[in-house]
Design an enzyme around this catalytic site. Sequence first.
Site, PDB file in Angstrom:
ATOM      1  N   GLY A  76       0.827  -1.197   0.000  1.00  0.00           N
ATOM      2  CA  GLY A  76       0.000   0.000   0.000  1.00  0.00           C
ATOM      3  C   GLY A  76       0.863   1.249   0.000  1.00  0.00           C
ATOM      4  O   GLY A  76       2.073   1.198   0.273  1.00  0.00           O
ATOM      5  N   GLY A 124       0.318  -5.216   0.438  1.00  0.00           N
ATOM      6  CA  GLY A 124      -0.856  -5.171  -0.428  1.00  0.00           C
ATOM      7  C   GLY A 124      -0.663  -5.866  -1.760  1.00  0.00           C
ATOM      8  O   GLY A 124      -1.630  -6.312  -2.383  1.00  0.00           O
ATOM      9  N   GLU A 147       5.456  -6.049   7.622  1.00  0.00           N
ATOM     10  CA  GLU A 147       4.764  -5.039   8.426  1.00  0.00           C
ATOM     11  C   GLU A 147       5.350  -4.802   9.816  1.00  0.00           C
ATOM     12  O   GLU A 147       5.277  -3.694  10.338  1.00  0.00           O
ATOM     13  CB  GLU A 147       3.278  -5.407   8.547  1.00  0.00           C
ATOM     14  N   ASP A 155      -1.570  -7.845   7.030  1.00  0.00           N
ATOM     15  CA  ASP A 155      -3.003  -7.681   6.753  1.00  0.00           C
ATOM     16  C   ASP A 155      -3.287  -8.231   5.371  1.00  0.00           C
ATOM     17  O   ASP A 155      -2.608  -9.146   4.918  1.00  0.00           O
ATOM     18  CB  ASP A 155      -3.427  -6.215   6.936  1.00  0.00           C
TER      19      ASP A 155
END
Length: 354
Positions: A76, A124, A147, A155
């Site tokens: 992301g 992402g 992360e 995620d």
Amino acid sequence: MTAETPGSTEADAPHVLVRTEGRAGFLTLNRPRAINALTHPMVLRIQEALTAWEHDPAVETVVIQGAGERGLCAGGDIRAIYDDARTGGTATLGFWRDEYRLNAHIARYPKPYVAFMDGIVMGGGVGVSAHGSFRLVTERSRVAMPETGIGFAPDVGGTHLLGRAPGELGTHLALTGAQADAADALLTGLADHFVPSEDLPRLAAELTRAPAHQVLPRFARTAQPGRLAAARDWIDACYAAGTVEEIVDRLLDHGVPEAKETATLLLTKSPTALKVTLAAVRRARSLDSLEAVLDMEFGLSSAALSSADLVEGIRAQVVDKDRDPRWTPATLAEVTDADVARYFAEPSEPRQIR
């Protein structure tokens, strides 16, 4: 890979190129200077195209790929997340909600979804590829969920994927953020097939003429050996511990030098993120669907947005690039069970994804 039009700039070009050719629909992430990092409009454009093609009998296969030479997608747009979190904004929650819904849509897509996981595929980027029906890695692939290094937890369904990896390999990748090469991605279930990168253009052309299940076997090859298979014994033994502290102790006490190096690496990550990630990977194993895991991850992400570590981690790694984050709390011993439990509290808007 799709090149930019001569005379254009990346800012002027669409960040997702959508086209159909023959039997196939092609999605090209088109921010090569940012290694195709995802923005909210990009997520919405991908969702729009997938929804349209789902009901278009002319499109039999969907292919997702990245523009440029560096990779499919670096994750992301964390600089935008940093700006939002630092000012107390909530725009990132809308981005994550739509991104996770897209991840679930990809996993349940009724047509073959072929992901070219060439080069860098992180965060992402894993979400828009590793939930697909055909995940292709190359000799250039570097697949990771990094992360914990920015004060966050995996995620986009990452805990679902890593929680189902053999033994404790997924726990190792989740906590360390280590990059998986082609063989490691295949071993851990993040990918299905190895295809040399030079063959991807020809493979894409074949997919415009024939079904994916007929085309892919002609291009699949055997990947060079990776590192995780040889490390499986010490990884399984050390990461089976009940807490992050115990994992670190086992790694330090193990006779293999790589285990001790891993312990040192873990101690550079956000202590809170490490404990939240371990809990999340283990909870994901017991949840009954990807959507349930994504709901859990939405709660984790929402809590992280208001945490000091997410802002500090992005600052250190991306903004100032001093690589010297000051985590709060600073040590594993200072992170309490209550601190971790806050990340798993029931969200104010439950069932975000389903």
